[in-house]
Design a protein around this motif. Sequence first.
Motif, mmCIF file in Angstrom:
data_model
loop_
_atom_site.group_PDB
_atom_site.id
_atom_site.type_symbol
_atom_site.label_atom_id
_atom_site.label_comp_id
_atom_site.label_asym_id
_atom_site.label_seq_id
_atom_site.Cartn_x
_atom_site.Cartn_y
_atom_site.Cartn_z
ATOM 1 N N TYR A 21 10.342 -1.204 -6.631
ATOM 2 C CA TYR A 21 10.300 0.117 -7.254
ATOM 3 C C TYR A 21 9.013 0.315 -8.056
ATOM 4 O O TYR A 21 8.028 0.773 -7.503
ATOM 5 C CB TYR A 21 11.568 0.376 -8.072
ATOM 6 N N PRO A 22 8.935 -0.037 -9.338
ATOM 7 C CA PRO A 22 7.753 0.346 -10.112
ATOM 8 C C PRO A 22 6.448 -0.307 -9.657
ATOM 9 O O PRO A 22 5.397 0.327 -9.721
ATOM 10 C CB PRO A 22 8.102 -0.054 -11.550
ATOM 11 N N LEU A 23 6.499 -1.539 -9.172
ATOM 12 C CA LEU A 23 5.241 -2.203 -8.816
ATOM 13 C C LEU A 23 4.812 -1.989 -7.367
ATOM 14 O O LEU A 23 3.722 -2.382 -6.984
ATOM 15 C CB LEU A 23 5.333 -3.704 -9.131
ATOM 16 N N GLN A 24 5.665 -1.349 -6.557
ATOM 17 C CA GLN A 24 5.257 -1.055 -5.177
ATOM 18 C C GLN A 24 4.247 0.100 -5.154
ATOM 19 O O GLN A 24 3.270 0.036 -4.436
ATOM 20 C CB GLN A 24 6.463 -0.709 -4.296
ATOM 21 N N GLY A 25 4.498 1.104 -5.911
ATOM 22 C CA GLY A 25 3.590 2.239 -5.972
ATOM 23 C C GLY A 25 3.740 3.171 -4.782
ATOM 24 O O GLY A 25 4.184 2.765 -3.706
ATOM 25 N N GLN A 26 3.362 4.406 -5.000
ATOM 26 C CA GLN A 26 3.497 5.432 -3.961
ATOM 27 C C GLN A 26 2.585 5.153 -2.766
ATOM 28 O O GLN A 26 2.966 5.369 -1.626
ATOM 29 C CB GLN A 26 3.201 6.816 -4.540
ATOM 30 N N PHE A 27 1.358 4.661 -3.033
ATOM 31 C CA PHE A 27 0.423 4.387 -1.934
ATOM 32 C C PHE A 27 1.029 3.406 -0.941
ATOM 33 O O PHE A 27 1.071 3.662 0.263
ATOM 34 C CB PHE A 27 -0.909 3.833 -2.456
ATOM 35 N N LEU A 28 1.513 2.267 -1.439
ATOM 36 C CA LEU A 28 2.046 1.252 -0.548
ATOM 37 C C LEU A 28 3.340 1.722 0.113
ATOM 38 O O LEU A 28 3.572 1.469 1.298
ATOM 39 C CB LEU A 28 2.286 -0.059 -1.306
ATOM 40 N N SER A 29 4.160 2.440 -0.616
ATOM 41 C CA SER A 29 5.386 2.988 -0.061
ATOM 42 C C SER A 29 5.090 3.908 1.120
ATOM 43 O O SER A 29 5.735 3.823 2.165
ATOM 44 C CB SER A 29 6.154 3.747 -1.138
ATOM 45 N N ASP A 30 4.090 4.780 0.962
ATOM 46 C CA ASP A 30 3.706 5.691 2.044
ATOM 47 C C ASP A 30 2.991 4.953 3.175
ATOM 48 O O ASP A 30 3.264 5.207 4.351
ATOM 49 C CB ASP A 30 2.792 6.798 1.510
ATOM 50 N N ALA A 31 2.075 4.060 2.819
ATOM 51 C CA ALA A 31 1.250 3.379 3.820
ATOM 52 C C ALA A 31 2.059 2.481 4.748
ATOM 53 O O ALA A 31 1.716 2.332 5.918
ATOM 54 C CB ALA A 31 0.159 2.564 3.121
ATOM 55 N N LYS A 32 3.141 1.890 4.265
ATOM 56 C CA LYS A 32 3.936 1.015 5.132
ATOM 57 C C LYS A 32 4.815 1.806 6.096
ATOM 58 O O LYS A 32 5.402 1.238 7.001
ATOM 59 C CB LYS A 32 4.763 0.027 4.309
ATOM 60 N N GLN A 33 4.886 3.124 5.902
ATOM 61 C CA GLN A 33 5.678 3.974 6.792
ATOM 62 C C GLN A 33 4.824 4.700 7.817
ATOM 63 O O GLN A 33 5.311 5.045 8.892
ATOM 64 C CB GLN A 33 6.473 4.982 5.969
ATOM 65 N N SER A 34 3.559 4.971 7.484
ATOM 66 C CA SER A 34 2.693 5.678 8.425
ATOM 67 C C SER A 34 1.242 5.345 8.106
ATOM 68 O O SER A 34 0.919 4.872 7.026
ATOM 69 C CB SER A 34 2.922 7.188 8.324
ATOM 70 N N GLY A 35 0.394 5.603 9.059
ATOM 71 C CA GLY A 35 -1.025 5.353 8.852
ATOM 72 C C GLY A 35 -1.551 4.304 9.802
ATOM 73 O O GLY A 35 -0.781 3.586 10.453
ATOM 74 N N PRO A 36 -2.868 4.198 9.866
ATOM 75 C CA PRO A 36 -3.478 3.273 10.842
ATOM 76 C C PRO A 36 -3.218 1.796 10.528
ATOM 77 O O PRO A 36 -3.231 0.970 11.435
ATOM 78 C CB PRO A 36 -4.968 3.595 10.746
ATOM 79 N N LEU A 37 -2.951 1.461 9.285
ATOM 80 C CA LEU A 37 -2.687 0.072 8.906
ATOM 81 C C LEU A 37 -1.241 -0.109 8.455
ATOM 82 O O LEU A 37 -0.941 -0.925 7.584
ATOM 83 C CB LEU A 37 -3.647 -0.365 7.800
ATOM 84 N N ARG A 38 -0.318 0.657 9.051
ATOM 85 C CA ARG A 38 1.082 0.648 8.659
ATOM 86 C C ARG A 38 1.680 -0.754 8.663
ATOM 87 O O ARG A 38 2.293 -1.187 7.695
ATOM 88 C CB ARG A 38 1.899 1.562 9.585
ATOM 89 N N VAL A 39 1.476 -1.499 9.745
ATOM 90 C CA VAL A 39 2.064 -2.836 9.858
ATOM 91 C C VAL A 39 1.460 -3.776 8.813
ATOM 92 O O VAL A 39 2.168 -4.566 8.197
ATOM 93 C CB VAL A 39 1.909 -3.386 11.287
ATOM 94 N N TYR A 40 0.164 -3.660 8.603
ATOM 95 C CA TYR A 40 -0.494 -4.480 7.585
ATOM 96 C C TYR A 40 0.116 -4.226 6.206
ATOM 97 O O TYR A 40 0.411 -5.168 5.468
ATOM 98 C CB TYR A 40 -1.998 -4.187 7.556
ATOM 99 N N HIS A 41 0.305 -2.954 5.867
ATOM 100 C CA HIS A 41 0.864 -2.623 4.558
ATOM 101 C C HIS A 41 2.321 -3.064 4.441
ATOM 102 O O HIS A 41 2.759 -3.500 3.371
ATOM 103 C CB HIS A 41 0.707 -1.126 4.272
ATOM 104 N N LEU A 42 3.059 -2.981 5.533
ATOM 105 C CA LEU A 42 4.440 -3.477 5.537
ATOM 106 C C LEU A 42 4.466 -4.986 5.291
ATOM 107 O O LEU A 42 5.243 -5.481 4.470
ATOM 108 C CB LEU A 42 5.108 -3.144 6.874
ATOM 109 N N ILE A 43 3.603 -5.701 5.975
ATOM 110 C CA ILE A 43 3.532 -7.157 5.811
ATOM 111 C C ILE A 43 3.047 -7.526 4.406
ATOM 112 O O ILE A 43 3.550 -8.477 3.798
ATOM 113 C CB ILE A 43 2.641 -7.775 6.908
#
Length: 119
Positions: A21-43
């Motif tokens: 929650y607080p330490l994930q941040g909106q950027f990482l939350s959004d990036a792991k769902q979509s974007g060119p580096l989605r899998v990287y951000h999820l990992i």
Amino acid sequence: MIESILWLALMLLAVHWLLDYPLQGQFLSDAKQSGPLRVYHLIAHSGIQGAGVAVVTGNMWLGLLEWLAHTTIDEAKVRGKTTFAQDQALHIICKAIWLAYLVLFATLSHGASISLWWR
């Protein structure tokens, strides 16, 4: 021993909630769902969760298992196979499995007289 188990359970849950929650941040939350580096951000997010489990338990293998489990669970949520509530329940079930493993291992190795042995 009960106090030690409850302490570890609380720390596993607290580190999960803190990192999800607080330490994930909106950027990482959004990036792991979509974007060119989605899998990287999820990992990356899942690796942070794995590191949290490793720090709390002192067990690198449980940290690596958490990394794998967290990646799999979050990917299922991103693909719409699970709801947010199911995602969180699965994460908590993982923490219960890690805790059960540690208690079983400690009991078999040290008997019922263990006290904060993982510290």
